[in-house]
Design an enzyme around this catalytic site. Structure first.
Site, PDB file in Angstrom:
ATOM      1  N   SER A 149       0.864  -1.183   0.000  1.00 33.28           N
ATOM      2  CA  SER A 149       0.000   0.000   0.000  1.00 33.28           C
ATOM      3  C   SER A 149       0.902   1.235   0.000  1.00 33.28           C
ATOM      4  CB  SER A 149      -0.848   0.011   1.279  1.00 33.28           C
ATOM      5  OG  SER A 149      -1.448   1.271   1.484  1.00 33.28           O
ATOM      6  N   TYR A 205      -1.466  -0.590  10.647  1.00 35.07           N
ATOM      7  CA  TYR A 205      -1.708  -0.966   9.244  1.00 35.07           C
ATOM      8  C   TYR A 205      -0.460  -0.691   8.407  1.00 35.07           C
ATOM      9  CZ  TYR A 205      -3.706  -1.001   4.516  1.00 35.07           C
ATOM     10  OH  TYR A 205      -3.948  -1.265   3.190  1.00 35.07           O
TER      11      TYR A 205
HETATM   12  N1  LIG Z   1      -8.555  -0.158  -1.318  1.00 29.56           N
HETATM   13  C1  LIG Z   1      -7.491   0.587  -1.079  1.00 29.56           C
HETATM   14  O1  LIG Z   1      -7.569   1.821  -1.041  1.00 29.56           O
HETATM   15  C2  LIG Z   1      -6.148  -0.070  -0.884  1.00 29.56           C
HETATM   16  C3  LIG Z   1      -5.010   0.731  -0.880  1.00 29.56           C
HETATM   17  C4  LIG Z   1      -3.772   0.156  -0.667  1.00 29.56           C
HETATM   18  C5  LIG Z   1      -3.676  -1.213  -0.459  1.00 29.56           C
HETATM   19  N2  LIG Z   1      -4.787  -1.979  -0.454  1.00 29.56           N
HETATM   20  C6  LIG Z   1      -4.628  -3.421  -0.199  1.00 29.56           C
HETATM   21  O2  LIG Z   1      -5.286  -4.154  -1.216  1.00 29.56           O
HETATM   22  C7  LIG Z   1      -5.630  -5.443  -0.720  1.00 29.56           C
HETATM   23  C8  LIG Z   1      -7.063  -5.764  -1.121  1.00 29.56           C
HETATM   24  O3  LIG Z   1      -7.943  -4.910  -0.418  1.00 29.56           O
HETATM   25  P1  LIG Z   1      -9.223  -4.217  -1.083  1.00 29.56           P
HETATM   26  O4  LIG Z   1      -9.005  -2.768  -1.084  1.00 29.56           O
HETATM   27  O5  LIG Z   1      -9.592  -4.894  -2.333  1.00 29.56           O
HETATM   28  O6  LIG Z   1     -10.310  -4.496   0.083  1.00 29.56           O
HETATM   29  P2  LIG Z   1     -11.541  -5.485   0.209  1.00 29.56           P
HETATM   30  O7  LIG Z   1     -12.552  -5.196  -0.842  1.00 29.56           O
HETATM   31  O8  LIG Z   1     -11.967  -5.390   1.636  1.00 29.56           O
HETATM   32  O9  LIG Z   1     -10.900  -6.913  -0.082  1.00 29.56           O
HETATM   33  C9  LIG Z   1     -10.147  -7.593   0.882  1.00 29.56           C
HETATM   34  C10 LIG Z   1     -10.125  -9.066   0.518  1.00 29.56           C
HETATM   35  O10 LIG Z   1      -9.348  -9.759   1.486  1.00 29.56           O
HETATM   36  C11 LIG Z   1     -10.053 -10.925   1.873  1.00 29.56           C
HETATM   37  N3  LIG Z   1      -9.679 -11.358   3.211  1.00 29.56           N
HETATM   38  C12 LIG Z   1      -9.707 -10.662   4.373  1.00 29.56           C
HETATM   39  N4  LIG Z   1      -9.316 -11.447   5.381  1.00 29.56           N
HETATM   40  C13 LIG Z   1      -9.015 -12.662   4.845  1.00 29.56           C
HETATM   41  C14 LIG Z   1      -8.566 -13.888   5.385  1.00 29.56           C
HETATM   42  N5  LIG Z   1      -8.325 -14.038   6.697  1.00 29.56           N
HETATM   43  N6  LIG Z   1      -8.365 -14.927   4.539  1.00 29.56           N
HETATM   44  C15 LIG Z   1      -8.616 -14.803   3.227  1.00 29.56           C
HETATM   45  N7  LIG Z   1      -9.046 -13.663   2.646  1.00 29.56           N
HETATM   46  C16 LIG Z   1      -9.249 -12.607   3.467  1.00 29.56           C
HETATM   47  C17 LIG Z   1     -11.521 -10.542   1.778  1.00 29.56           C
HETATM   48  O11 LIG Z   1     -12.287 -11.711   1.550  1.00 29.56           O
HETATM   49  P3  LIG Z   1     -13.206 -12.449   2.638  1.00 29.56           P
HETATM   50  O12 LIG Z   1     -13.710 -11.411   3.586  1.00 29.56           O
HETATM   51  O13 LIG Z   1     -14.281 -13.079   1.786  1.00 29.56           O
HETATM   52  O14 LIG Z   1     -12.303 -13.457   3.264  1.00 29.56           O
HETATM   53  C18 LIG Z   1     -11.509  -9.689   0.514  1.00 29.56           C
HETATM   54  O15 LIG Z   1     -11.648 -10.503  -0.630  1.00 29.56           O
HETATM   55  C19 LIG Z   1      -5.363  -5.415   0.787  1.00 29.56           C
HETATM   56  O16 LIG Z   1      -4.148  -6.045   1.067  1.00 29.56           O
HETATM   57  C20 LIG Z   1      -5.266  -3.920   1.076  1.00 29.56           C
HETATM   58  O17 LIG Z   1      -4.499  -3.654   2.222  1.00 29.56           O
HETATM   59  C21 LIG Z   1      -6.017  -1.458  -0.670  1.00 29.56           C
END
Ligand SMILES: NC(=O)c1ccc[n+]([C@@H]2O[C@H](COP(=O)([O-])OP(=O)(O)OC[C@H]3O[C@@H](n4cnc5c(N)ncnc54)[C@H](OP(=O)(O)O)[C@@H]3O)[C@@H](O)[C@H]2O)c1
Length: 244
Positions: free
Chosen positions: A142, A155
């Protein structure tokens, strides 16, 4: 296989946001995509869409915190598609809060999913990739892996860790490609895990300017489709109108 599009790509956290968008994009471009997450009903619906569009995919319930489960996920992919070419370590949670709120359980949750989950993924695929003398691990860090904002100390610590792990892996191997992706604010369900009212309010304005998750999917696809001797190590993708 250099630059080929039919690679077997495992994606953790494929049930929403960046993981889902990446799964859809890669499958549409010919990859054989294996999706894991806890919400299997979501994965089932995404798999149905991918297959209706002519793509090739499998899914399995996955909790990245459980090392045996991640190992079983990799074994499942291998059984279904014969190999593991790429792992996208994407699953993550972001229950932000000020340190003074002492949400210690949430700190541990982030450490478990965002750090241990990534390490469990590496542990599951690395021996397989080393045995074949090739492979690619894509870790999703991130912007928080570079800068620390109030409420994001833990985080960010987890995302600094993902950056360190990626850099270590890169230097240790001349056979396994390693890419670390640093997204800025992306539309997803990530902020839904915030239970702290101060952090939630702060995030409302912080997350106003966001880009769609397939912007990150395209960055991941770019790294994957390079020739085998090209290792794209770091990609930062921010919304244009952002100062962070
Ligand atoms: N969105 C942003 O602004 C942003 C910015 C920088 C980095 N990121 C990173 O991008 C990645 C994806 O996040 P996102 O933004 O797409 O958020 P999201 O829509 O909340 O997706 C998170 C995913 O992680 C899965 N997850 C959570 N806990 C888990 C576990 N214990 N085992 C397996 N799967 C798990 C969730 O699936 P289930 O709940 O179905 O398990 C979901 O599919 C993360 O690493 C986040 O830190 C996001």
């Amino acid at each position: 296989m250099a630059g080929s599009n039919d690679k077997v790509v495992l994606i953790t956290g494929a049930s929403s946001g960046i993981g889902e968008a990446t799964a859809r994009l890669l499958a549409a471009n010919g990859a054989r995509v294996v999706m894991g997450a806890r919400r299997t009903e979501r994965l089932q619906a995404i798999a149905k869409d991918i297959e209706s569009a002519g793509g090739s995919t499998r899914f399995r319930a996955l909790d990245v915190v459980d090392r045996a489960d991640v190992e079983a996920f990799a074994a499942f992919a291998e059984a279904e598609f014969g190999t593991v070419d790429v792992l996208v370590n994407n699953a993550g949670v972001m229950p932000l809060s000020p340190l003074s709120a002492l949400k210690v359980d949430e700190w541990n949750w982030m450490i478990d999913v965002n750090i241990r989950g990534v390490l469990n993924g590496i542990a599951a695929v690395l021996p397989r990739m080393e045995a074949r003398g090739r492979g690619h691990i894509v870790n999703v860090s991130s912007i928080g892996g570079f800068v620390v904002q109030p409420t994001a100390a833990v985080y960010s610590a987890t995302k600094f860790a993902v950056r360190a792990i990626s850099e270590g892996l890169r230097k240790e191997s001349d056979k396994i490609r390693c890419t670390c992706i640093y997204p800025g604010v992306v539309e997803s369900e990530l902020a839904d895990t915030i239970s702290d009212p101060v952090a939630r309010e702060r995030m409302r304005s912080y997350r106003k300017t966001a880009i769609p998750p397939d912007a990150i999917g395209r960055a991941i696809q770019y790294a994957i489709e390079q020739p085998d001797d090209v290792d794209v190590n770091e990609i930062v993708v921010r919304p244009l109108a952002t100062q962070v």
